[in-house]
Design an enzyme around this catalytic site. Structure first.
Site, PDB file in Angstrom:
ATOM      1  N   ASN A 177       0.867  -1.170   0.000  1.00 40.14           N
ATOM      2  CA  ASN A 177       0.000   0.000   0.000  1.00 40.14           C
ATOM      3  C   ASN A 177       0.908   1.226   0.000  1.00 40.14           C
ATOM      4  O   ASN A 177       1.700   1.415   0.927  1.00 40.14           O
ATOM      5  CB  ASN A 177      -0.887  -0.043   1.252  1.00 40.14           C
ATOM      6  CG  ASN A 177      -1.528   1.283   1.579  1.00 40.14           C
ATOM      7  OD1 ASN A 177      -1.837   2.070   0.691  1.00 40.14           O
ATOM      8  ND2 ASN A 177      -1.739   1.527   2.871  1.00 40.14           N
ATOM      9  N   LYS A 226       0.118   4.259   0.373  1.00 41.32           N
ATOM     10  CA  LYS A 226      -0.391   5.309   1.264  1.00 41.32           C
ATOM     11  C   LYS A 226      -0.433   6.659   0.531  1.00 41.32           C
ATOM     12  O   LYS A 226      -0.774   6.716  -0.646  1.00 41.32           O
ATOM     13  CB  LYS A 226       0.446   5.374   2.542  1.00 41.32           C
ATOM     14  CG  LYS A 226       0.466   4.056   3.302  1.00 41.32           C
ATOM     15  CD  LYS A 226       1.043   4.205   4.696  1.00 41.32           C
ATOM     16  CE  LYS A 226       0.994   2.869   5.423  1.00 41.32           C
ATOM     17  NZ  LYS A 226       1.385   3.006   6.845  1.00 41.32           N
ATOM     18  N   GLU A 250      -2.408  -6.901  10.222  1.00 33.67           N
ATOM     19  CA  GLU A 250      -1.429  -5.847  10.485  1.00 33.67           C
ATOM     20  C   GLU A 250      -1.602  -5.354  11.919  1.00 33.67           C
ATOM     21  O   GLU A 250      -2.434  -4.483  12.178  1.00 33.67           O
ATOM     22  CB  GLU A 250      -1.630  -4.679   9.520  1.00 33.67           C
ATOM     23  CG  GLU A 250      -1.337  -4.995   8.070  1.00 33.67           C
ATOM     24  CD  GLU A 250      -1.337  -3.734   7.221  1.00 33.67           C
ATOM     25  OE1 GLU A 250      -0.264  -3.352   6.740  1.00 33.67           O
ATOM     26  OE2 GLU A 250      -2.401  -3.118   7.071  1.00 33.67           O
ATOM     27  N   GLY A 256       4.120   1.273  10.438  1.00 33.20           N
ATOM     28  CA  GLY A 256       4.542   2.665  10.427  1.00 33.20           C
ATOM     29  C   GLY A 256       6.013   2.842  10.768  1.00 33.20           C
ATOM     30  O   GLY A 256       6.743   1.886  11.050  1.00 33.20           O
ATOM     31  N   SER A 309       5.877  -3.877   9.536  1.00 32.83           N
ATOM     32  CA  SER A 309       7.341  -3.732   9.569  1.00 32.83           C
ATOM     33  C   SER A 309       8.045  -4.922   8.932  1.00 32.83           C
ATOM     34  O   SER A 309       9.082  -5.393   9.428  1.00 32.83           O
ATOM     35  CB  SER A 309       7.829  -3.518  11.005  1.00 32.83           C
ATOM     36  OG  SER A 309       7.315  -2.316  11.541  1.00 32.83           O
TER      37      SER A 309
END
Length: 261
Positions: free
Chosen positions: A9, A11, A169, A175, A215
């Protein structure tokens, strides 16, 4: 060897020209890999989708949208309808990403409406689920995932499993500041997810791939991909360079073939 799923993704990163360059390079880097062995998908930002569909060889990469309204049309300023996405020729829609849930306040009930709308329009439907650090601390990770699945797929028939994907996730692991889950923990949660899917859909649940995202990086890809309940990897920033993503996928495929097959 089972088919392995790899996706990312993008984002709110990569504009039109950067997305075009990225997709073209990703296809060039990976076109020698049989698509009988992998399913590769990328989810760009809305403003780049038309360019992505025009420039990308869809025999090699599926393209998806990051979100979608559950209504076909109407007074929903700022939303994108499934009809609009279908007109663009997209393959899949991601529903329930943690940022949609925790930044924009979307509920499991809203995700359920989106799931049913996406399936009704024939999209591959990727439902993202995951527990927060607080829920993990309280020992209710499995309960949280089961609730997200049971509400998210409420009213969905087993016959639609062929178009359902799930991405696990954990919110605390994604992040910039995320902490990667251990392979053992990820496997344990994937087992819980597959058990819940079986309770919802019966034997048809075996058609649903469950991907791990959180991650994922070159240092943990090998330990994750060999876990028996992990069907693929939903990769974040480690996939945003086409060369590095190509290397990561090949490393994962190599170790999977050596240790599992």
């Amino acid at each position: 060897m089972k088919k392995l799923y790899f996706g990312s993704n993008l984002k709110m990163y990569k504009g039109i020209s950067a997305t075009r360059e990225y997709l073209q390079k990703l296809v060039e880097n990976t076109k020698d890999i049989s698509r009988d062995d992998i399913e590769l998908f990328i989810i760009p930002s809305y403003t780049t989708l038309q360019t992505a569909t025009d420039c990308c060889d869809r025999d090699f990469v599926r393209l998806g949208a990051q979100n979608m309204c559950w209504e076909d049309q109407g007074q929903f300023t700022g939303e994108i309808s499934p009809c609009m996405l279908a007109e663009m020729g997209l393959d899949l829609v991601m529903i329930g990403h943690s940022e949609r849930r925790h930044v924009f306040g979307e509920s499991d009930v809203e995700e359920n409406k989106k799931v049913k709308a996406a399936l009704s329009h024939g999209f591959k439907t990727l439902l993202c689920i995951g527990e927060t650090a607080e829920q993990k601390e309280y020992g209710i990770s499995a309960e949280t995932l089961r609730s997200q699945l049971k509400i998210g797929f409420y009213g969905v028939s087993p016959e639609e499993c062929k178009n359902i994907w799930v991405a696990y996730e954990p919110v605390w692991s994604i992040g910039v500041n995320g902490t990667p889950a251990s392979a053992d923990y990820a496997e344990a949660m994937h087992k819980e997810i597959k058990t819940a899917l079986y309770e919802i859909f019966g034997e048809k649940a075996e058609e649903i791939p469950v991907l791990y995202g959180g991650s994922v990086n070159p240092g943990n890809v090998e330990s994750l991909i060999v876990q028996p309940s992990i069907d693929g990897l939903f990769v974040g920033r480690a996939a945003w360079d086409a060369d590095k993503f190509n290397t990561l996928m090949r490393d994962a495929m190599k170790v999977y073939a050596e240790r599992v097959c």
